[in-house]
Design a protein around this motif. Structure first.
Motif, short mmCIF file in Angstrom:
data_model
loop_
_atom_site.label_atom_id
_atom_site.label_comp_id
_atom_site.label_asym_id
_atom_site.label_seq_id
_atom_site.Cartn_x
_atom_site.Cartn_y
_atom_site.Cartn_z
N SER A 186 54.35 79.34 23.97
CA SER A 186 55.24 80.36 23.41
C SER A 186 55.43 81.53 24.37
CB SER A 186 54.69 80.87 22.08
OG SER A 186 53.45 81.51 22.27
N GLN A 187 54.59 81.65 25.38
CA GLN A 187 54.73 82.72 26.37
C GLN A 187 55.72 82.38 27.48
OE1 GLN A 187 50.86 84.02 27.82
NE2 GLN A 187 49.94 83.49 25.86
N CYS A 188 56.20 81.14 27.51
CA CYS A 188 57.15 80.71 28.54
C CYS A 188 58.45 81.49 28.39
CB CYS A 188 57.41 79.22 28.43
SG CYS A 188 58.63 78.61 29.63
N LYS A 189 58.94 82.05 29.49
CA LYS A 189 60.18 82.82 29.48
C LYS A 189 61.40 81.96 29.76
CE LYS A 189 57.79 86.94 30.98
NZ LYS A 189 58.19 88.31 30.99
N GLY A 190 61.19 80.70 30.12
CA GLY A 190 62.31 79.81 30.41
C GLY A 190 62.99 80.08 31.73
N CYS A 191 62.31 80.74 32.65
CA CYS A 191 62.91 81.11 33.94
C CYS A 191 63.15 79.91 34.85
CB CYS A 191 62.03 82.13 34.66
SG CYS A 191 60.42 81.50 35.18
N ALA A 192 62.38 78.85 34.66
CA ALA A 192 62.46 77.60 35.43
C ALA A 192 62.07 77.76 36.90
CB ALA A 192 63.84 76.96 35.31
N GLY A 234 75.42 86.09 19.77
CA GLY A 234 74.16 86.81 19.60
C GLY A 234 73.34 86.83 20.86
N LYS A 235 72.13 87.29 20.72
CA LYS A 235 71.20 87.37 21.84
C LYS A 235 70.20 86.24 21.75
CE LYS A 235 71.51 92.33 22.27
NZ LYS A 235 70.79 93.58 22.23
N LYS A 236 69.58 85.94 22.88
CA LYS A 236 68.53 84.91 22.95
C LYS A 236 67.37 85.28 22.10
CE LYS A 236 68.06 81.95 26.87
NZ LYS A 236 67.55 81.77 28.16
N PHE A 266 63.19 73.43 29.15
CA PHE A 266 64.19 73.46 28.09
C PHE A 266 64.19 74.86 27.50
CE2 PHE A 266 62.52 69.21 28.51
CZ PHE A 266 63.68 68.46 28.62
N THR A 267 65.32 75.54 27.59
CA THR A 267 65.39 76.90 27.09
C THR A 267 66.06 76.94 25.72
OG1 THR A 267 67.49 77.26 28.23
CG2 THR A 267 65.50 77.93 29.39
N ALA A 268 65.74 77.99 24.99
CA ALA A 268 66.35 78.18 23.68
C ALA A 268 67.83 78.47 23.89
CB ALA A 268 65.67 79.34 22.96
N MET A 289 64.03 79.24 18.60
CA MET A 289 63.07 78.32 19.20
C MET A 289 62.76 78.78 20.62
SD MET A 289 63.41 74.24 19.57
CE MET A 289 61.89 73.41 19.35
N PRO A 290 61.48 78.85 20.98
CA PRO A 290 61.11 79.30 22.33
C PRO A 290 61.39 78.22 23.38
CG PRO A 290 59.16 78.75 21.04
CD PRO A 290 60.34 78.62 20.13
N SER A 291 61.27 78.61 24.62
CA SER A 291 61.44 77.67 25.73
C SER A 291 60.28 76.68 25.73
CB SER A 291 61.49 78.42 27.05
OG SER A 291 62.58 79.30 27.05
N ARG A 292 60.52 75.54 26.38
CA ARG A 292 59.50 74.49 26.42
C ARG A 292 59.52 73.87 27.81
NH1 ARG A 292 60.54 68.90 24.54
NH2 ARG A 292 62.56 69.78 24.43
N VAL A 293 58.36 73.53 28.32
CA VAL A 293 58.21 72.92 29.64
C VAL A 293 57.56 71.56 29.48
CG1 VAL A 293 57.20 73.16 31.94
CG2 VAL A 293 57.92 75.19 30.69
N GLU A 294 58.11 70.57 30.17
CA GLU A 294 57.52 69.23 30.19
C GLU A 294 57.22 68.85 31.62
OE1 GLU A 294 60.11 66.47 28.24
OE2 GLU A 294 59.75 67.35 26.27
N PHE A 295 56.04 68.27 31.82
CA PHE A 295 55.61 67.83 33.15
C PHE A 295 55.59 66.30 33.20
CE2 PHE A 295 53.53 71.89 32.33
CZ PHE A 295 53.88 72.60 33.46
N ARG A 296 56.16 65.74 34.25
CA ARG A 296 56.06 64.28 34.47
C ARG A 296 54.77 64.06 35.26
NH1 ARG A 296 60.90 61.03 36.49
NH2 ARG A 296 59.23 59.52 36.25
N GLU A 297 53.72 63.81 34.53
CA GLU A 297 52.40 63.69 35.16
C GLU A 297 52.33 62.54 36.16
OE1 GLU A 297 49.25 63.71 32.30
OE2 GLU A 297 49.76 65.73 31.63
N ASP A 298 53.13 61.51 35.96
CA ASP A 298 53.10 60.37 36.88
C ASP A 298 53.62 60.75 38.27
OD1 ASP A 298 55.67 60.66 35.60
OD2 ASP A 298 56.25 58.70 36.38
N ARG A 299 54.39 61.84 38.37
CA ARG A 299 54.94 62.27 39.66
C ARG A 299 54.18 63.43 40.28
NH1 ARG A 299 61.28 61.44 39.85
NH2 ARG A 299 60.77 62.03 41.95
#
Length: 79
Positions: free
Chosen positions: A49-55, A77-79, A69-71, A1-11
């Motif tokens: 899907s292009q997110c590298k999860g670097c944060a 094993g490897k990521k 959220f990173t995989a 599963m790839p990394s995922r980013v969520e934005f709190r738009e209210d902030r």
């Protein structure tokens, strides 16, 4: 599963600092406004899907609007 980013738009205040530090350049300002009148940022679903999860985006955000959220690495094993 790839990394995922969520934005709190209210902030989000639309400072765009997250767009400057994203190494893949997938974060951009949307045309939507939040309740405070700021244009918020987003990553379109087709680019997530292009997110590298670097944060880097989450670390740079002064308003703590971003969760990355990173995989999970498989056991032995490897990521």
């Amino acid at each position: 599963m790839p990394s995922r980013v969520e934005f709190r738009e209210d902030r989000c205040k639309g400072c765009l600092l997250c767009t400057e530090v994203c190494p893949t350049g997938i974060i951009h300002q949307s045309s939507r406004f939040n309740q405070k009148g700021y244009k918020v940022v987003e990553i379109t679903p087709e680019k997530m899907s292009q997110c590298k999860g670097c944060a880097f985006c989450a670390m740079m955000c002064p308003d703590f609007c971003i969760n990355v959220f990173t995989a999970k690495q498989a056991k032995g094993g490897k990521k």
